[in-house]
Design a protein around this motif. Structure first.
Motif, mmCIF file in Angstrom:
data_model
loop_
_atom_site.group_PDB
_atom_site.id
_atom_site.type_symbol
_atom_site.label_atom_id
_atom_site.label_comp_id
_atom_site.label_asym_id
_atom_site.label_seq_id
_atom_site.Cartn_x
_atom_site.Cartn_y
_atom_site.Cartn_z
ATOM 1 N N LEU A 184 0.786 -1.226 0.000
ATOM 2 C CA LEU A 184 0.000 0.000 0.000
ATOM 3 C C LEU A 184 0.820 1.279 0.000
ATOM 4 C CD1 LEU A 184 -3.122 -0.747 2.180
ATOM 5 C CD2 LEU A 184 -3.009 -0.333 -0.264
ATOM 6 N N GLU A 185 2.064 1.212 0.440
ATOM 7 C CA GLU A 185 2.861 2.429 0.352
ATOM 8 C C GLU A 185 3.152 2.777 -1.100
ATOM 9 O OE1 GLU A 185 5.549 -1.001 0.272
ATOM 10 O OE2 GLU A 185 3.993 -0.441 1.666
ATOM 11 N N LYS A 186 3.045 1.790 -1.968
ATOM 12 C CA LYS A 186 3.316 2.018 -3.387
ATOM 13 C C LYS A 186 2.027 1.993 -4.218
ATOM 14 C CE LYS A 186 6.443 0.443 -6.990
ATOM 15 N NZ LYS A 186 7.438 -0.539 -7.378
ATOM 16 N N VAL A 187 1.092 1.154 -3.850
ATOM 17 C CA VAL A 187 -0.151 0.980 -4.607
ATOM 18 C C VAL A 187 -1.338 1.191 -3.674
ATOM 19 C CG1 VAL A 187 -1.500 -0.610 -6.011
ATOM 20 C CG2 VAL A 187 0.980 -0.716 -6.082
ATOM 21 N N LYS A 188 -2.267 2.033 -4.054
ATOM 22 C CA LYS A 188 -3.441 2.321 -3.231
ATOM 23 C C LYS A 188 -4.593 1.388 -3.593
ATOM 24 C CE LYS A 188 -1.210 5.738 -1.429
ATOM 25 N NZ LYS A 188 -0.224 5.338 -0.497
ATOM 26 N N LEU A 189 -5.661 1.419 -2.808
ATOM 27 C CA LEU A 189 -6.786 0.506 -3.011
ATOM 28 C C LEU A 189 -7.408 0.556 -4.407
ATOM 29 C CD1 LEU A 189 -8.541 0.593 0.462
ATOM 30 C CD2 LEU A 189 -7.249 -1.281 -0.554
ATOM 31 N N PRO A 190 -7.660 1.740 -4.992
ATOM 32 C CA PRO A 190 -8.223 1.728 -6.349
ATOM 33 C C PRO A 190 -7.317 1.012 -7.356
ATOM 34 C CG PRO A 190 -8.520 3.891 -5.385
ATOM 35 C CD PRO A 190 -7.613 3.112 -4.457
ATOM 36 N N GLU A 191 -6.010 1.228 -7.220
ATOM 37 C CA GLU A 191 -5.080 0.565 -8.121
ATOM 38 C C GLU A 191 -5.012 -0.934 -7.833
ATOM 39 O OE1 GLU A 191 -4.436 3.597 -6.743
ATOM 40 O OE2 GLU A 191 -4.783 4.600 -8.645
ATOM 41 N N SER A 192 -5.145 -1.312 -6.558
ATOM 42 C CA SER A 192 -5.150 -2.730 -6.204
ATOM 43 C C SER A 192 -6.321 -3.438 -6.871
ATOM 44 C CB SER A 192 -5.228 -2.909 -4.689
ATOM 45 O OG SER A 192 -4.073 -2.412 -4.062
ATOM 46 N N LEU A 193 -7.494 -2.820 -6.833
ATOM 47 C CA LEU A 193 -8.666 -3.431 -7.462
ATOM 48 C C LEU A 193 -8.498 -3.472 -8.979
ATOM 49 C CD1 LEU A 193 -11.366 -4.652 -6.553
ATOM 50 C CD2 LEU A 193 -12.426 -2.473 -7.122
ATOM 51 N N LEU A 194 -7.961 -2.409 -9.540
ATOM 52 C CA LEU A 194 -7.742 -2.357 -10.982
ATOM 53 C C LEU A 194 -6.739 -3.423 -11.425
ATOM 54 C CD1 LEU A 194 -8.523 -0.669 -13.507
ATOM 55 C CD2 LEU A 194 -6.490 0.697 -13.065
ATOM 56 N N LEU A 195 -5.642 -3.556 -10.695
ATOM 57 C CA LEU A 195 -4.638 -4.558 -11.041
ATOM 58 C C LEU A 195 -5.143 -5.979 -10.813
ATOM 59 C CD1 LEU A 195 -1.461 -2.711 -9.799
ATOM 60 C CD2 LEU A 195 -2.018 -3.284 -12.148
ATOM 61 N N ALA A 196 -6.041 -6.158 -9.847
ATOM 62 C CA ALA A 196 -6.662 -7.473 -9.646
ATOM 63 C C ALA A 196 -7.512 -7.839 -10.861
ATOM 64 C CB ALA A 196 -7.504 -7.471 -8.377
ATOM 65 N N CYS A 197 -8.252 -6.872 -11.396
ATOM 66 C CA CYS A 197 -9.036 -7.106 -12.623
ATOM 67 C C CYS A 197 -8.115 -7.450 -13.789
ATOM 68 C CB CYS A 197 -9.879 -5.873 -12.964
ATOM 69 S SG CYS A 197 -11.278 -5.588 -11.881
ATOM 70 N N LYS A 198 -6.995 -6.754 -13.861
ATOM 71 C CA LYS A 198 -6.019 -7.016 -14.924
ATOM 72 C C LYS A 198 -5.436 -8.425 -14.790
ATOM 73 C CE LYS A 198 -1.859 -4.953 -16.930
ATOM 74 N NZ LYS A 198 -0.836 -3.900 -16.759
ATOM 75 N N MET A 199 -5.173 -8.840 -13.572
ATOM 76 C CA MET A 199 -4.616 -10.171 -13.319
ATOM 77 C C MET A 199 -5.618 -11.256 -13.726
ATOM 78 S SD MET A 199 -1.892 -11.335 -11.199
ATOM 79 C CE MET A 199 -1.484 -12.846 -10.380
ATOM 80 N N ALA A 200 -6.888 -11.079 -13.393
ATOM 81 C CA ALA A 200 -7.919 -12.051 -13.762
ATOM 82 C C ALA A 200 -8.052 -12.130 -15.280
ATOM 83 C CB ALA A 200 -9.254 -11.681 -13.132
ATOM 84 N N ALA A 201 -8.019 -10.987 -15.948
ATOM 85 C CA ALA A 201 -8.108 -10.975 -17.408
ATOM 86 C C ALA A 201 -6.911 -11.678 -18.035
ATOM 87 C CB ALA A 201 -8.207 -9.541 -17.922
#
Length: 124
Positions: free
Chosen positions: A90-107
């Protein structure tokens, strides 16, 4: 959440939020994922057009388009792993980016066979 009878992500987030003290994440396949936070989201920064604020407590991240679904087994697990990995930084990636990157990982998982994802999927 469709199996629980919800018509849309916002309805699911709102309904499920009454059972959670801190937050809720809802995945919705080809529509992406949503997050509700008890403390609200006004303090969050959104850096992508894929991140859409619904209200003062919720936002959604649109799903990434997959040209061809090669293998869907493990896509949900990949989403969860991607979110946990990003949220733990979280010091590098915030919650909105975490959710976005999770979507990217699933795709990425959907477009690859077995338990593989694109090597650059979590570059941030």
């Amino acid at each position: 959440c469709r199996t629980l009878g919800f018509d849309n992500m916002q309805a699911a987030l709102t309904s499920l939020s009454v059972h959670c003290a801190h937050g809720v994440i809802v995945t919705w396949g080809e529509r992406g994922a949503g997050m509700w936070l008890a403390e609200g989201i006004k303090q969050l920064t959104f850096n992508s057009e894929r991140q859409i604020q619904i209200d003062d407590y919720s936002f959604i991240c649109e799903a990434y388009k997959v040209d061809e679904i090669v293998d869907s087994i493990g896509a949900g697990d990949s989403f969860t792993a991607g979110f946990i990995y990003c949220a733990s930084h979280l010091e590098k990636v915030k919650l909105p980016e975490s959710l976005l990157l999770a979507c990217k990982m699933a795709a990425s998982k959907l477009g690859n066979p077995g338990m593989t994802v694109d090597s650059d999927v979590l570059d941030f």
